[in-house]
Write a protein that holds these residues in place. Structure first.
Motif, PDB file in Angstrom:
ATOM      1  N   PHE A 261      -5.120   7.790   3.274  1.00 41.22           N
ATOM      2  CA  PHE A 261      -5.316   8.264   1.898  1.00 41.22           C
ATOM      3  C   PHE A 261      -4.540   7.344   0.972  1.00 41.22           C
ATOM      4  O   PHE A 261      -3.706   6.537   1.422  1.00 41.22           O
ATOM      5  CB  PHE A 261      -4.868   9.724   1.731  1.00 41.22           C
ATOM      6  CG  PHE A 261      -3.448   9.993   2.166  1.00 41.22           C
ATOM      7  CD1 PHE A 261      -2.392   9.899   1.268  1.00 41.22           C
ATOM      8  CD2 PHE A 261      -3.165  10.349   3.479  1.00 41.22           C
ATOM      9  CE1 PHE A 261      -1.088  10.159   1.655  1.00 41.22           C
ATOM     10  CE2 PHE A 261      -1.868  10.608   3.887  1.00 41.22           C
ATOM     11  CZ  PHE A 261      -0.822  10.508   2.978  1.00 41.22           C
ATOM     12  N   THR A 262      -4.817   7.436  -0.308  1.00 48.01           N
ATOM     13  CA  THR A 262      -4.109   6.642  -1.304  1.00 48.01           C
ATOM     14  C   THR A 262      -3.351   7.583  -2.246  1.00 48.01           C
ATOM     15  O   THR A 262      -3.758   8.724  -2.475  1.00 48.01           O
ATOM     16  CB  THR A 262      -5.070   5.766  -2.118  1.00 48.01           C
ATOM     17  OG1 THR A 262      -6.011   6.606  -2.810  1.00 48.01           O
ATOM     18  CG2 THR A 262      -5.839   4.829  -1.206  1.00 48.01           C
ATOM     19  N   VAL A 263      -2.256   7.070  -2.808  1.00 48.60           N
ATOM     20  CA  VAL A 263      -1.373   7.868  -3.661  1.00 48.60           C
ATOM     21  C   VAL A 263      -1.122   7.113  -4.952  1.00 48.60           C
ATOM     22  O   VAL A 263      -0.778   5.919  -4.932  1.00 48.60           O
ATOM     23  CB  VAL A 263      -0.034   8.169  -2.955  1.00 48.60           C
ATOM     24  CG1 VAL A 263       0.881   8.965  -3.875  1.00 48.60           C
ATOM     25  CG2 VAL A 263      -0.271   8.912  -1.651  1.00 48.60           C
ATOM     26  N   GLU A 264      -1.308   7.790  -6.054  1.00 48.20           N
ATOM     27  CA  GLU A 264      -0.930   7.266  -7.370  1.00 48.20           C
ATOM     28  C   GLU A 264       0.254   8.096  -7.864  1.00 48.20           C
ATOM     29  O   GLU A 264       0.125   9.289  -8.120  1.00 48.20           O
ATOM     30  CB  GLU A 264      -2.089   7.366  -8.359  1.00 48.20           C
ATOM     31  CG  GLU A 264      -3.326   6.582  -7.943  1.00 48.20           C
ATOM     32  CD  GLU A 264      -4.474   6.788  -8.920  1.00 48.20           C
ATOM     33  OE1 GLU A 264      -4.192   7.008 -10.122  1.00 48.20           O
ATOM     34  OE2 GLU A 264      -5.645   6.761  -8.482  1.00 48.20           O
TER      35      GLU A 264
ATOM     36  N   LYS B  89       1.384   0.835   1.834  1.00 48.52           N
ATOM     37  CA  LYS B  89       1.168  -0.537   1.365  1.00 48.52           C
ATOM     38  C   LYS B  89       0.618  -0.483  -0.046  1.00 48.52           C
ATOM     39  O   LYS B  89      -0.381   0.187  -0.309  1.00 48.52           O
ATOM     40  CB  LYS B  89       0.189  -1.262   2.287  1.00 48.52           C
ATOM     41  CG  LYS B  89      -0.102  -2.704   1.877  1.00 48.52           C
ATOM     42  CD  LYS B  89      -1.072  -3.353   2.848  1.00 48.52           C
ATOM     43  CE  LYS B  89      -1.368  -4.788   2.458  1.00 48.52           C
ATOM     44  NZ  LYS B  89      -2.319  -5.424   3.391  1.00 48.52           N
ATOM     45  N   ARG B  90       1.299  -1.161  -0.951  1.00 45.38           N
ATOM     46  CA  ARG B  90       0.869  -1.140  -2.351  1.00 45.38           C
ATOM     47  C   ARG B  90      -0.346  -2.039  -2.541  1.00 45.38           C
ATOM     48  O   ARG B  90      -0.362  -3.175  -2.085  1.00 45.38           O
ATOM     49  CB  ARG B  90       2.003  -1.568  -3.265  1.00 45.38           C
ATOM     50  CG  ARG B  90       1.659  -1.436  -4.756  1.00 45.38           C
ATOM     51  CD  ARG B  90       2.901  -1.581  -5.599  1.00 45.38           C
ATOM     52  NE  ARG B  90       3.881  -0.529  -5.323  1.00 45.38           N
ATOM     53  CZ  ARG B  90       3.807   0.711  -5.815  1.00 45.38           C
ATOM     54  NH1 ARG B  90       2.773   1.052  -6.575  1.00 45.38           N
ATOM     55  NH2 ARG B  90       4.747   1.581  -5.525  1.00 45.38           N
ATOM     56  N   ALA B  91      -1.359  -1.477  -3.233  1.00 39.94           N
ATOM     57  CA  ALA B  91      -2.563  -2.236  -3.565  1.00 39.94           C
ATOM     58  C   ALA B  91      -2.911  -1.930  -5.011  1.00 39.94           C
ATOM     59  O   ALA B  91      -3.529  -0.913  -5.317  1.00 39.94           O
ATOM     60  CB  ALA B  91      -3.717  -1.852  -2.641  1.00 39.94           C
ATOM     61  N   GLY B  92      -2.485  -2.825  -5.918  1.00 41.18           N
ATOM     62  CA  GLY B  92      -2.700  -2.561  -7.332  1.00 41.18           C
ATOM     63  C   GLY B  92      -1.802  -1.429  -7.811  1.00 41.18           C
ATOM     64  O   GLY B  92      -0.592  -1.411  -7.583  1.00 41.18           O
TER      65      GLY B  92
ATOM     66  N   ASP C 223       4.577  -6.347   0.624  1.00 45.41           N
ATOM     67  CA  ASP C 223       4.246  -5.309  -0.354  1.00 45.41           C
ATOM     68  C   ASP C 223       4.346  -3.921   0.252  1.00 45.41           C
ATOM     69  O   ASP C 223       3.727  -2.975  -0.228  1.00 45.41           O
ATOM     70  CB  ASP C 223       2.841  -5.536  -0.927  1.00 45.41           C
ATOM     71  CG  ASP C 223       1.779  -5.684   0.166  1.00 45.41           C
ATOM     72  OD1 ASP C 223       2.156  -5.625   1.358  1.00 45.41           O
ATOM     73  OD2 ASP C 223       0.599  -5.864  -0.180  1.00 45.41           O
ATOM     74  N   ALA C 224       5.091  -3.761   1.347  1.00 39.39           N
ATOM     75  CA  ALA C 224       5.268  -2.439   1.940  1.00 39.39           C
ATOM     76  C   ALA C 224       6.142  -1.581   1.033  1.00 39.39           C
ATOM     77  O   ALA C 224       7.027  -2.076   0.328  1.00 39.39           O
ATOM     78  CB  ALA C 224       5.888  -2.546   3.325  1.00 39.39           C
ATOM     79  N   VAL C 225       5.907  -0.280   1.066  1.00 38.07           N
ATOM     80  CA  VAL C 225       6.638   0.672   0.233  1.00 38.07           C
ATOM     81  C   VAL C 225       7.638   1.418   1.095  1.00 38.07           C
ATOM     82  O   VAL C 225       7.312   1.870   2.193  1.00 38.07           O
ATOM     83  CB  VAL C 225       5.668   1.664  -0.437  1.00 38.07           C
ATOM     84  CG1 VAL C 225       6.427   2.695  -1.250  1.00 38.07           C
ATOM     85  CG2 VAL C 225       4.691   0.902  -1.325  1.00 38.07           C
TER      86      VAL C 225
END
Length: 722
Positions: A264-267, A492-495, A535-537
């Protein structure tokens, strides 16, 4: 009662019914309730007003006809408003039946605010409608002053228990209800047909408003000796449900072999650890969840009170996450964009159906924070939940104790040797496992007694599943209540978003402490979960601070810190639990008595004047004379003596002025003729008498001044009229 007063009563009863309907805002929120309550209060009131018109000889239409028509009107109005979606879908009869018969039970088994679904809102509609209809008919067909309030109060008796656990407060609505009831009583206790209708309201409405303000201000400080009655405690909760056929713990090994798969993605503005499932039951072979999921509109109940916390809001979009478990930081408080069920105890979320790629939702969570100072004084919990988290069952079908339990106990005792507190024991166990075994994603999955025994005795390599499950069994063997949590950390940050991948899966143990609740521990080696991507978080600042605090706690404490006296912290934390001093309750009670006396002293003369203005003309003239004597008492007239009209007029001339002599002389003449004439006086004579009495009152006020008259009103004798 005048006809105008009856119809004014209808406006007040409609407002009372609408306010009672708004009390359901703790169940659904104001948005869904306002239109339902407004329609259900106004329409039956208008219908009752139309049917109360004269049919013949001034008689209203029969009550049975009103009942039939209001039932038909309710069915049509409900179908066109609340149940409009069901009408379009062709499920109106079933939805109506379910809402009326079982809507209340579904509300009691739903976390508030409940979803604003038609089958649930129909309960509000029918209750407010019946209350408005009953109040309107009582106002039109009876002369009882407060009787129209009874149906409205019945709605409150339903709204308050259903919303006892909901957000917000009903204190402002209760204050408005008090004001409206007072106004209704004033309107219905007004003058006869010959008197003006505005007089009862001139003094009554300000007093009613003051009474409502008093109720609003006093309500929050009234001492309450017990928690409010919650009917949810009497409704059987749904049994534990296995929401997913495959436990998230069993998926960990497979996810780690596909580390780049995006779950999943997180903002969000900050990184947090995402919880997926809490596994608190162990049968010797598998870990499972005892969560009792209940539906919720958007809110998740608060967990244990935290000393420190921060709030975070995330926008999460599902990608390849299987199952029904919904990821969210601990502890979620509000979920929007996707219907979910929630476990009130652990705060975990689940979807009604398996998650679909592309589904998005927004979750607001209150994330707890702990410092080294918090952990220093923590004691291991011993409540029912903690005792259940100490169980080490033999296993399905086992007739003797597994030999591994003794081995686990010896291992844990060696790892925690020298610990002087529960927190230190838990932290030392985590640090020991970090150094004891290696992190290896290729290790065979499994978390039963045999698997963990092999992991500790021979393999000494494993995934987060093995480290966390080993920690939980070892912790339970030395008296630490422990459970497992499956979730994700980092990404992992993507944008502008963070992609949480399968390789970011985490399993961690949590130990329960008094006042702190469940505290997360990390037994994984330091090289686990570290990505080589630039770019790992990171897992999050809160998680890093907690791990550092636990490392500090793992070292034996060397007495009190600089400038700190032993036992000082305990005294500080115990202060909030001290009982409220008796003088606080005495002060509140004394202030309430003073306010009640002032209101009674100010209202008593007004109520006496209202009674004197009512009745036959002869009684009204006598009442006007007594009212004039009360006015003159403010400038020194001795009410204990029996005086003639001429003596009273001379007193008025000498103490008030010549104008008072003329008014009193004319009033005394009317009073003498009313008592001795052979024929009774007419209403016009009574009106003249009251005009003279009111003129005397104005002259006395101009002579004595309002402050002096107000001080006299506050004397005890003003309550009795002496």
């Amino acid at each position: 009662m005048t006809t105008a007063a009856r119809y004014v009563s209808l406006a007040v009863t409609a407002a009372l019914a609408a306010v009672a309907g708004l009390a359901f805002h703790r169940v659904f929120g104001y948005g869904p309730v306002v239109p339902v309550a407004a329609v259900a209060a106004v329409v039956p009131t208008l219908l009752a007003g139309l049917l109360s018109g004269p049919r013949r000889k001034g008689r209203p239409w029969p009550l049975w006809l009103s009942l039939v028509l209001t039932l038909a009107a309710w069915a049509g109005t409900c179908a066109l408003t609340v149940l409009r979606p069901a009408l379009s879908a062709g499920t109106l009869p079933r939805t109506l039946r379910d809402g009326v018969l079982s809507g209340w039970k579904e509300i009691l088994t739903t976390l508030l605010p409940a979803p604003a679904e038609p089958r649930l809102l129909v309960l509000v509609h029918v209750l407010v409608w019946l209350a408005a209809f009953g109040a309107a008919e009582a106002a039109l067909r009876t002369s009882q002053r407060a009787l129209p309030c009874v149906p409205v109060l019945a709605v409150w008796t339903v709204a308050l228990p259903l919303g006892v656990d909901g957000p917000g407060t009903n204190v402002p609505l209760a204050a408005v209800t008090v004001v409206l009831i007072a106004v209704l009583v004033l309107v219905r206790s007004g003058e006869s047909d010959a008197g003006p209708a505005w007089r009862p309201l001139a003094l009554g409405v300000p007093c009613a408003a003051a009474l409502g303000v008093l109720a609003y201000l006093v309500a929050p400080v009234v001492p309450v000796g017990a928690d409010p009655y919650d009917p949810r405690e009497q409704v059987q909760a749904p049994p534990p449900q296995q929401r997913d056929g495959v436990s998230p713990l069993d998926r960990v090994g497979g996810w780690l072999l596909r580390p780049d798969q995006v779950m999943f993605t997180v903002e969000s503005d900050r990184a947090e650890i995402e919880r997926l499932a809490v596994l608190d039951a162990f049968d010797g072979v598998t870990w499972s969840s005892t969560a009792r999921f209940v539906p919720t509109g958007s809110r998740v109940p608060e967990g244990p009170e935290r000393r420190r916390s921060h709030t975070t809001t995330q926008r999460i979009t599902v990608r390849d996450l299987p199952g029904v478990w919904v990821p969210a930081p601990d502890r979620p408080r509000r979920v929007e964009g996707m219907p979910v069920v929630a476990d009130p105890a652990a705060g975990t979320l689940a979807a009604a159906e398996p998650l679909a790629p592309g589904r998005s939702y927004t979750v607001t969570s209150v994330v707890p924070e702990w410092t080294a100072e918090d952990l220093e004084d923590a004691r291991v919990a011993r409540d029912a939940e903690a005792r259940a988290a100490l169980e080490l069952p033999w296993g399905p079908g086992a007739t003797s104790e597994p030999v591994q339990l003794d081995e686990f106990e010896r291992f844990a005792a060696a790892a925690t040797r020298g610990a002087t507190s529960g927190v230190q024991k838990a932290a030392m166990l985590a640090e020991y496992l970090k150094r004891y075994a290696r992190y290896d994603v290729t290790a065979a999955p499994g978390h039963g007694y045999r698997h963990i025994d092999y992991f500790l005795a021979e393999g000494r390599r494993g995934t987060p599943e093995h480290f966390a499950a080993a920690y939980a069994l070892l912790a339970r063997s030395v008296g630490l209540p422990c459970r497992l949590v499956v979730g994700f950390a980092g990404g992992k940050r993507a944008g502008g978003t963070v992609q949480v991948r399968a390789g970011d899966v985490m399993v961690w143990p949590e130990v329960k402490f008094e006042e702190l609740g469940w505290v997360r521990f990390n037994p994984l080696p330091d090289n686990a979960r570290r990505s080589e991507d630039s770019d790992a978080v990171a897992a999050g600042e809160s998680a890093q601070r907690l791990e550092q605090a636990q490392k500090n706690a793992a070292s034996p404490r060397q007495g009190p810190g600089p400038g700190e006296e032993p036992g000082k912290r305990a005294a500080v934390t115990a202060a909030p639990d001290e009982p409220t001093p008796w003088w606080v309750f005495a002060s509140v009670a004394g202030a309430a008595l003073v306010l009640a006396y002032v209101l009674a002293a100010l209202l008593a003369p007004a109520l006496r004047g209202r009674r004197r203005r009512a009745g036959p003309p002869a009684e009204r003239i006598a009442g006007a004379w007594r009212q004039a004597l009360d006015h003159l008492a403010d400038v020194g007239l001795d009410a204990s003596r029996t005086l003639t009209a001429q003596e009273v007029a001379r007193f008025g001339a000498s103490n008030v002025g010549a104008d008072a002599h003329g008014e009193l002389d004319a009033l005394g003449d009317l009073a003498d003729r009313a008592g001795s004439a052979s024929s009774p006086p007419d209403a016009a004579a009574a009106d003249r008498a009251w005009r003279h009495a009111d003129a005397v009152g104005r002259l006395v006020t101009a002579k004595a001044g309002r402050p002096r008259r107000l001080r006299r009103r506050l004397r005890p004798r003003s309550l009795t009229g002496r």
